[in-house]
Design an enzyme around this catalytic site. Structure first.
Site, mmCIF file in Angstrom:
data_model
loop_
_atom_site.group_PDB
_atom_site.id
_atom_site.type_symbol
_atom_site.label_atom_id
_atom_site.label_comp_id
_atom_site.label_asym_id
_atom_site.label_seq_id
_atom_site.Cartn_x
_atom_site.Cartn_y
_atom_site.Cartn_z
ATOM 1 N N GLU A 10 41.759 45.998 20.201
ATOM 2 C CA GLU A 10 40.686 45.088 19.753
ATOM 3 C C GLU A 10 39.380 45.467 20.450
ATOM 4 O OE1 GLU A 10 41.332 40.989 20.813
ATOM 5 O OE2 GLU A 10 39.544 40.306 19.748
ATOM 6 N N CYS A 55 44.205 35.206 27.896
ATOM 7 C CA CYS A 55 45.603 34.845 28.201
ATOM 8 C C CYS A 55 45.739 33.649 29.124
ATOM 9 C CB CYS A 55 46.362 36.047 28.748
ATOM 10 S SG CYS A 55 45.468 36.960 29.969
ATOM 11 N N SER A 113 38.882 37.245 23.094
ATOM 12 C CA SER A 113 39.823 38.073 22.347
ATOM 13 C C SER A 113 40.631 37.154 21.431
ATOM 14 C CB SER A 113 40.758 38.779 23.331
ATOM 15 O OG SER A 113 41.924 39.185 22.669
ATOM 16 N N LYS A 119 49.958 26.186 30.706
ATOM 17 C CA LYS A 119 50.842 26.760 29.677
ATOM 18 C C LYS A 119 51.589 25.659 28.936
ATOM 19 C CE LYS A 119 50.108 31.140 30.254
ATOM 20 N NZ LYS A 119 49.568 31.953 29.170
ATOM 21 N N GLU A 157 49.083 24.777 26.387
ATOM 22 C CA GLU A 157 48.936 25.876 25.415
ATOM 23 C C GLU A 157 50.068 25.827 24.376
ATOM 24 O OE1 GLU A 157 49.922 29.980 26.677
ATOM 25 O OE2 GLU A 157 47.943 30.527 25.957
ATOM 26 N N GLU A 198 47.515 25.657 16.761
ATOM 27 C CA GLU A 198 47.409 27.047 16.276
ATOM 28 C C GLU A 198 48.613 27.878 16.712
ATOM 29 O OE1 GLU A 198 45.096 24.983 18.048
ATOM 30 O OE2 GLU A 198 44.378 26.678 19.223
HETATM 31 FE FE1 HC1 Z 1 50.081 34.467 33.681
HETATM 32 FE FE2 HC1 Z 1 50.101 35.696 31.504
HETATM 33 S S1 HC1 Z 1 49.659 36.657 33.515
HETATM 34 S S2 HC1 Z 1 48.676 33.984 31.948
HETATM 35 O O1 HC1 Z 1 48.643 34.460 34.636
HETATM 36 O O2 HC1 Z 1 48.777 36.674 30.598
HETATM 37 O O3 HC1 Z 1 50.921 31.660 33.584
HETATM 38 O O4 HC1 Z 1 52.189 35.105 35.689
HETATM 39 O O5 HC1 Z 1 52.600 34.532 32.194
HETATM 40 O O6 HC1 Z 1 50.980 34.236 28.996
HETATM 41 O O7 HC1 Z 1 52.149 37.906 31.104
HETATM 42 C C1 HC1 Z 1 50.614 32.722 33.743
HETATM 43 C C2 HC1 Z 1 51.372 34.816 35.033
HETATM 44 C C3 HC1 Z 1 51.490 34.760 32.401
HETATM 45 C C4 HC1 Z 1 50.697 34.857 29.931
HETATM 46 C C5 HC1 Z 1 51.403 37.058 31.197
#
Ligand code: HC1
Length: 567
Positions: free
Chosen positions: A284, A301, A321, A360, A363, A368
Site C-alpha cells: 500500500e 494496527c 493505512s 483490542k 476493536e 467494520e
Molecule cells: Fe500489538 Fe499488533 S503488535 S497491535 O501492539 O499490530 O495488541 O503485541 O497484537 O493486531 O501483530 C497488540 C502486540 C498486536 C495487532 C500484531
C-alpha cells in the site's frame, strides 16, 4: 548542597525533591499518588517527612531539598501520621468492609496492600466510608469501580499528561471528591481510546479490563465449537512475569503448551498475521508513493491510536493505512481460508485473541470488523486462566505453534515493540522496490524506547523520511507538527501505548521503563532467533497468497483484510 537525612550527611549537586534525595540515599519512603512517569502531585501525603525547624510535615515528592536541610524520614511523628493517613485511605477504599480483596482484580498485585504493610498498619480505627457510586461498565474495554478508588489522581494524570486524551477528571471537593468522566457519562460514552494506561497506573482495583474469561471457558467446553487462539507478539515476552519470572523472559513455547492444556483446538500466532499485514501495508505504501497517493502513510494496527485519530484529528483519516490490524486479519483469514480447509462453517469456529492491549477488546466489536474475532483476553487474563487450570507455566513442557497460521517471521515478532512495524515494513519494502536482497536487516535507527524517533532511509536512491511515535501525547505533538508544515514525512508508525504493545494496558503490572526495556530486548531476541526474518519470505504467507488471496492488494485482500474509518 549538603543535606542531613536521618542524621547522616549527604551531598547533592542538584536541587532535587526530598523523595529523589532519599532514593539516592537508599531510604524507601512510602508513596501512593506518586508515579515515576508523572508530574509529582502531593495529594496522598503518605510521603510526609519531618524537617528540622518546620512546624508541619512536608510531602517529600513535591518538596525540594535546600542546603543545610535536616530531614527525618521515619521519626515517631512521621510514622504515626502515615499510619493515620493510611487508615483513612483504606477506610475510603472499602477494603475493610468485606472480603473485597479476595475477589479484587488486583489481588496479588495490590499496591495499597504493599504500602499498608510498609507503614505497619495493624488496625483500621475508622469505619468504612462509602461514596455510593455505581460501577462504570459502559466501555467494551475498561471497567471502573469507584468504590475502590482512593483518588490518587494517577489515572487522571496518565490520561492527560502522557496520553493527552483527557477523558478522566476529578469531581467535587473534600470527602465527596471522586474520579469520573465528563458529566459522569461513563468511559464508553466519552472519547476514551481504550488504551488502558489508566489501569497500569491504578494502585488499587478501581480500574481493570472487561473480562472475557467466562465466555472463553464456556467456548472451550462447548463440544460443537472449534476453538482456536492467536497470541500477540508482546504477550510471550511478558506473561512469565505473572508467574514470578524476571521481565524479559521469553515464554513462547510454554505459553503454547499451556494454551493446548486449556483445551484450544489449535494454537496460532498473531505474528503470522503481522507478516500478512506487512505484505499489504508495504505494498500500500509503495503504491501511494509511486502514484502520488495520500502521504505520510500512518500505520493502523494500534486500535487506541486509530480511535484517538478519529476523535481528535479526523482531517488525517485518509492518511491511515486501510489495512486491518493483524488481530483482525488473523480472524478474517481463520474464518474463511482456514475454516474452508477444515471444512467447517465460520459459525462453528470461535476465534480467541490473547493481546497485551485493552483496546483490542473494542476493536473486535467495531462494526467494520464483521465478527472476525470472538473474544479478546489480555495477558493478565490468560495468566489468570492458566492459574485457574493449575498450569505451572514456567515448568510446563515446551511446544510449538500449529501450522499453517502459526508460522511467522522475525519481522512479525518485532511488531510488539515501538519501531517494529516500521522496521518490518522496511525489510519488505526495500526488497520489493529494489528487487535486491537486503543485507543488513536491523534498522537500528528506528529502534529504542524514545517517544518520537525519526530516520531517513535510503532505498534505491530515494530518501524516505520516516517517524516512529509511541504514546498518544507524542502522537498529538507529531500530528500538530505535520499539520503546521513543520514535518515532512512519508511513513509514520504510531502506537497508542508508551513503548508500543510491550507496554499495553493489558500487560502485567507493574509496567515501567526498566521493565519495558527488558521486554523490548526479548522481542529482538525472538527476531534474531528465527530462521526467517522477512514477512515476504514466510512460507505460510506465500502459500496463502498462492491458494487464496492471489496477490497483495487483490480484490480478495481488500474484501477481507482492509477497512474504512469513522471521520
Ligand atoms: Fe500489538 Fe499488533 S503488535 S497491535 O501492539 O499490530 O495488541 O503485541 O497484537 O493486531 O501483530 C497488540 C502486540 C498486536 C495487532 C500484531
Amino acid at each position: 548542597m549538603k543535606v542531613k537525612i536521618n542524621n547522616r550527611e549527604y551531598e547533592f549537586d542538584q536541587e532535587i525533591s526530598i523523595l529523589d534525595a532519599t532514593k539516592k540515599a537508599h531510604i524507601k519512603i512510602p508513596t501512593l499518588c506518586y508515579s515515576e512517569k508523572l508530574e509529582p502531585f502531593g495529594s496522598c501525603r503518605l510521603c510526609s517527612v519531618e524537617i528540622k525547624g518546620e512546624r508541619t510535615l512536608k510531602p517529600a515528592c513535591v518538596t525540594k531539598i535546600t542546603d543545610g536541610m535536616e530531614i527525618f524520614t521515619h521519626s515517631q511523628r512521621v510514622r504515626k501520621t502515615r499510619k493515620t493517613i493510611m487508615e483513612l485511605i483504606i477506610a475510603s477504599h472499602g477494603i475493610n468492609c468485606n472480603l473485597n480483596c479476595l475477589t479484587c482484580s488486583k489481588s496479588g498485585s495490590c499496591e495499597i496492600k504493599e504500602v499498608a504493610e510498609e507503614i505497619g498498619v495493624t488496625e483500621i480505627r475508622v469505619p468504612p466510608i462509602s461514596i455510593g457510586l455505581p460501577e462504570d461498565r459502559s466501555s467494551y474495554s475498561i471497567v471502573r469501580e469507584p468504590q475502590k478508588c482512593i483518588v490518587c489522581n494517577r489515572c487522571v494524570r496518565k490520561c492527560s499528561e502522557v496520553q493527552s486524551v483527557n477523558i478522566l477528571t476529578i469531581a467535587n471537593r473534600g470527602p465527596d471528591t471522586y474520579v469520573t468522566t465528563f458529566m459522569d457519562k461513563g468511559m464508553g460514552n466519552v472519547d476514551c481510546t481504550n488504551c488502558g494506561q489508566c489501569i497500569l497506573e491504578c494502585p488499587t482495583g478501581a480500574l481493570h479490563e472487561v473480562y472475557q474469561m467466562d465466555q472463553v471457558w464456556a467456548a472451550l467446553s462447548d463440544e460443537s465449537k472449534y476453538v482456536i487462539v492467536q497470541t500477540a507478539p508482546a504477550v510471550r515476552v511478558a506473561i512469565a512475569e505473572e508467574f514470578g519470572a524476571e521481565p524479559g523472559k521469553i515464554a513462547t513455547k510454554q505459553m503454547v503448551a499451556g494454551l493446548r492444556l486449556l483445551g484450544f483446538d489449535k494454537v496460532f500466532d498473531t505474528n503470522f498475521a503481522a507478516d500478512l499485514t506487512i505484505m499489504e501495508e508495504a505494498n500500500e505504501f509503495i503504491e501511494r508513493f509511486k502514484n502520488n497517493g495520500k502521504l505520510p502513510l500512518f500505520t493502523s494496527c494500534s486500535p487506541g491510536w486509530v480511535k484517538f485519530l478519529e476523535h481528535n484529528y479526523p482531517e488525517f483519516i485518509d492518511n491511515l493505512s486501510s489495512c486491518k490490524s493483524p488481530q483482525q486479519m488473523f480472524g478474517a483469514i481463520a474464518k474463511t481460508y482456514y475454516a474452508n480447509k477444515l471444512g467447517i462453517s465460520k459459525e462453528d469456529m470461535v476465534v480467541v485473541s490473547v493481546m497485551p492491549c485493552t483496546a483490542k477488546k473494542f476493536e473486535r466489536v467495531r462494526p467494520e470488523m464483521k465478527g472476525d474475532v470472538d473474544y479478546v483476553l489480555t495477558t493478565r487474563e490468560l495468566a489468570k486462566m492458566f492459574k485457574l487450570a493449575g498450569i505451572d507455566l514456567l515448568n510446563v513442557p515446551q511446544e510449538e505453534y500449529d501450522e499453517p497460521l502459526g508460522i511467522s517471521s522475525g519481522a512479525g515478532a518485532i511488531f510488539g515493540a515501538t519501531g517494529g512495524v516500521m522496521e518490518a515494513a522496511l525489510r519488505t519494502a526495500y526488497e520489493v522496490i529494489t528487487g535486491k536482497e537486503l543485507e543488513k536487516l536491523d534498522f537500528e535507527a528506528v529502534r529504542g524506547i524514545e517517544g518520537i524517533k525519526e530516520a531517513t532511509v535510503e532505498i534505491d536512491g530515494i530518501n524516505l523520511k520516516v517517524a516512529i511515535v509511541n504514546g498518544l501525547g507524542n502522537a498529538r505533538k507529531v500530528l500538530e507538527m505535520i499539520k503546521n508544515g513543520e514535518k515532512e514525512l512519508q511513513f509514520v508508525e504510531f502506537m497508542a501505548c508508551p513503548g508500543g504493545c510491550i507496554g499495553g494496558g493489558g500487560q502485567p503490572i507493574p509496567t515501567n521503563n526498566e521493565i519495558l526495556l527488558k521486554r523490548m530486548q526479548a522481542i529482538y531476541e525472538v527476531d534474531r532467533s528465527l530462521p526467517i526474518r522477512k514477512s515476504h519470505e514466510n512460507p505460510a504467507i506465500k502459500t496463502l497468497y498462492k491458494e487464496f488471496l492471489e496477490e497483495p492488494l487483490s480484490e480478495k485482500s481488500h474484501e477481507l483484510l482492509h477497512t474504512t474509518y469513522l471521520a
